[in-house]
Design an enzyme around this catalytic site. Structure first.
Site, PDB file in Angstrom:
ATOM      1  N   ASN A 218      15.238   6.869   2.995  1.00 15.64           N
ATOM      2  CA  ASN A 218      15.269   5.496   2.493  1.00 15.64           C
ATOM      3  C   ASN A 218      15.457   5.392   0.989  1.00 15.64           C
ATOM      4  O   ASN A 218      16.219   4.563   0.512  1.00 15.64           O
ATOM      5  CB  ASN A 218      13.989   4.777   2.910  1.00 15.64           C
ATOM      6  CG  ASN A 218      13.816   4.760   4.406  1.00 15.64           C
ATOM      7  OD1 ASN A 218      13.167   5.636   4.971  1.00 15.64           O
ATOM      8  ND2 ASN A 218      14.434   3.799   5.080  1.00 15.64           N
TER       9      ASN A 218
ATOM     10  N   ARG B 203      -2.355  -7.173   0.634  1.00  9.73           N
ATOM     11  CA  ARG B 203      -2.399  -6.056  -0.303  1.00  9.73           C
ATOM     12  C   ARG B 203      -2.891  -6.631  -1.634  1.00  9.73           C
ATOM     13  O   ARG B 203      -2.148  -7.297  -2.345  1.00  9.73           O
ATOM     14  CB  ARG B 203      -1.017  -5.410  -0.452  1.00  9.73           C
ATOM     15  CG  ARG B 203      -0.569  -4.667   0.790  1.00  9.73           C
ATOM     16  CD  ARG B 203       0.783  -4.007   0.594  1.00  9.73           C
ATOM     17  NE  ARG B 203       1.858  -4.994   0.513  1.00  9.73           N
ATOM     18  CZ  ARG B 203       3.126  -4.705   0.239  1.00  9.73           C
ATOM     19  NH1 ARG B 203       3.477  -3.445  -0.007  1.00  9.73           N
ATOM     20  NH2 ARG B 203       4.051  -5.633   0.196  1.00  9.73           N
TER      21      ARG B 203
ATOM     22  N   GLU C 119       9.133   5.733  -4.182  1.00 11.18           N
ATOM     23  CA  GLU C 119       9.384   4.449  -4.830  1.00 11.18           C
ATOM     24  C   GLU C 119       8.237   4.127  -5.785  1.00 11.18           C
ATOM     25  O   GLU C 119       7.278   4.878  -5.924  1.00 11.18           O
ATOM     26  CB  GLU C 119       9.519   3.335  -3.779  1.00 11.18           C
ATOM     27  CG  GLU C 119       8.243   3.066  -2.994  1.00 11.18           C
ATOM     28  CD  GLU C 119       8.382   1.978  -1.938  1.00 11.18           C
ATOM     29  OE1 GLU C 119       9.520   1.641  -1.559  1.00 11.18           O
ATOM     30  OE2 GLU C 119       7.332   1.467  -1.495  1.00 11.18           O
TER      31      GLU C 119
ATOM     32  N   ASP D 244       2.153  -4.623  -5.410  1.00 10.35           N
ATOM     33  CA  ASP D 244       3.023  -4.012  -6.420  1.00 10.35           C
ATOM     34  C   ASP D 244       2.636  -4.466  -7.827  1.00 10.35           C
ATOM     35  O   ASP D 244       3.487  -4.895  -8.611  1.00 10.35           O
ATOM     36  CB  ASP D 244       4.500  -4.364  -6.153  1.00 10.35           C
ATOM     37  CG  ASP D 244       4.893  -4.218  -4.694  1.00 10.35           C
ATOM     38  OD1 ASP D 244       4.435  -3.243  -4.059  1.00 10.35           O
ATOM     39  OD2 ASP D 244       5.647  -5.067  -4.186  1.00 10.35           O
TER      40      ASP D 244
ATOM     41  N   HIS E  76       1.733   1.862  -5.240  1.00 13.25           N
ATOM     42  CA  HIS E  76       2.586   1.051  -6.123  1.00 13.25           C
ATOM     43  C   HIS E  76       1.805   0.620  -7.365  1.00 13.25           C
ATOM     44  O   HIS E  76       1.500  -0.541  -7.579  1.00 13.25           O
ATOM     45  CB  HIS E  76       3.164  -0.162  -5.417  1.00 13.25           C
ATOM     46  CG  HIS E  76       4.449  -0.603  -6.058  1.00 13.25           C
ATOM     47  ND1 HIS E  76       5.638  -0.632  -5.393  1.00 13.25           N
ATOM     48  CD2 HIS E  76       4.725  -0.992  -7.328  1.00 13.25           C
ATOM     49  CE1 HIS E  76       6.603  -1.034  -6.214  1.00 13.25           C
ATOM     50  NE2 HIS E  76       6.061  -1.253  -7.409  1.00 13.25           N
TER      51      HIS E  76
END
Length: 316
Positions: free
Chosen positions: A156, A291, A193, A17, A257
């Site tokens: 979600n 990640r 998101e 992120d 992200h």
């Protein structure tokens, strides 16, 4: 001065992120989710590549219990009206996936110094799962874009936009601008998101991420005319296809992200994102730490929209 073409991925290992902000002082400021999900770190460098070796400074640590005591996710650092703000999501020890959005503030010239003050929760229309907030200024207004679970909608999270009275308070209506509707947005989880805003060519673009955080994770794109009413859902058009996704040939899985920045000399646009370099994950992808933060140049299509290309391979 480093040429941006020499960027070698990954930029920062085990940082998901990722958020990179290039300030007027010439530094790139970086924050991201740490694998332990227990703190917020900030680092800076005069080059994007240099962020990997920059010394991180802990800006804030999770509470022992109660609010903000578990799963500190996706911090973003912003500079608004002469102060630094970090937006992040946090849950509680007794409900580790029931996130809310919070803000901390620092009035130091250098955000690696000074004190970070908790400004509290950003209140929205519902007390429900919410995360991944970002802000941007347009025509004298400060806007907030975030992901949240509408109790009346299956899935979600959807993306919402609202104006802000100040960097920690929303004002006026909150408006949904996208909900998972295409198959590629609904693999594993129904997720929109991780919004990031890009202003160019008379348009405002909002990238976002969709589906579960494994190799199915990918990026979508919204666009609106810069003169339109950004609080009107009809102003926003959505790409029917993902604009950045897994590339097995380059061993890049689940890219997303993201954030946006520019090269050191300002001549090139840079996409910052995370991805893994393997497909198969043991257990829940959220607890897999690999990640890594990556960066690459992107270009523009003839219609004025961004062209992110495909995730480039890691450096040998």
């Amino acid at each position: 001065m480093q040429k941006v073409e020499t960027l070698k991925n990954p930029i920062v290992e085990q940082r998901a992120d990722p958020w990179v902000y290039k300030h007027t002082d010439g530094y790139y400021y970086f924050t991201a989710s740490v694998p332990e999900y227990d703190r917020i770190e900030v680092r800076r460098s005069e080059t994007i590549q240099g962020l990997g070796n920059a010394e991180p400074v802990v800006a804030w640590t999770k509470h022992e219990d109660g609010i903000m005591s578990a799963n500190i996710w996706a911090p973003e650092i912003h500079f608004i009206d002469g102060k630094w703000y970090i937006y992040f999501a946090a849950a509680r020890k007794d409900a580790i996936f029931d996130h809310r959005m919070y803000v901390i503030e620092n009035d130091a010239q250098n955000p690696l110094e000074g004190n970070w003050v908790e400004k509290g929760q950003v209140r929205t229309a519902w007390e429900s799962f919410s995360l991944d907030a970002t802000t941007f200024e347009h025509k004298g207004n400060l806007y907030y874009v975030w992901a949240q679970k509408d109790p009346e909608i299956d899935g979600n999270s959807n993306l919402y936009i609202a104006k802000m009275a100040n960097p920690w308070t929303l004002t006026g209506p909150q408006v949904m601008i996208t909900t998972p509707e295409y198959d590629w947005e609904k693999i594993g989880f129904l997720v929109n998101e991780g919004a990031a805003v890009l202003k160019s060519n008379g348009k405002i673009f909002i990238s976002y991420s969709a589906s579960a955080t494994d190799y199915n994770y990918c990026m979508g794109l919204l666009s609106a005319d810069e003169d339109s009413d950004l609080l009107n859902p009809k102003s926003w058009k959505k790409s029917p296809e993902p604009v950045f996704q897994t590339n097995e040939e380059n061993s890049q899985f689940g890219p997303g992200h993201n954030s946006f920045t520019v090269s050191e000399d300002g001549s090139q646009d840079i996409l910052i994102y995370h991805a893994r370099n393997y497909r198969e994950i043991v257990g829940d992808p959220l607890w897999d730490p690999n990640r890594h933060t990556r960066a690459q140049v992107f270009t523009w299509n003839e219609d004025g929209s961004p062209n992110f290309g495909t995730p480039v391979p890691d450096a040998n």
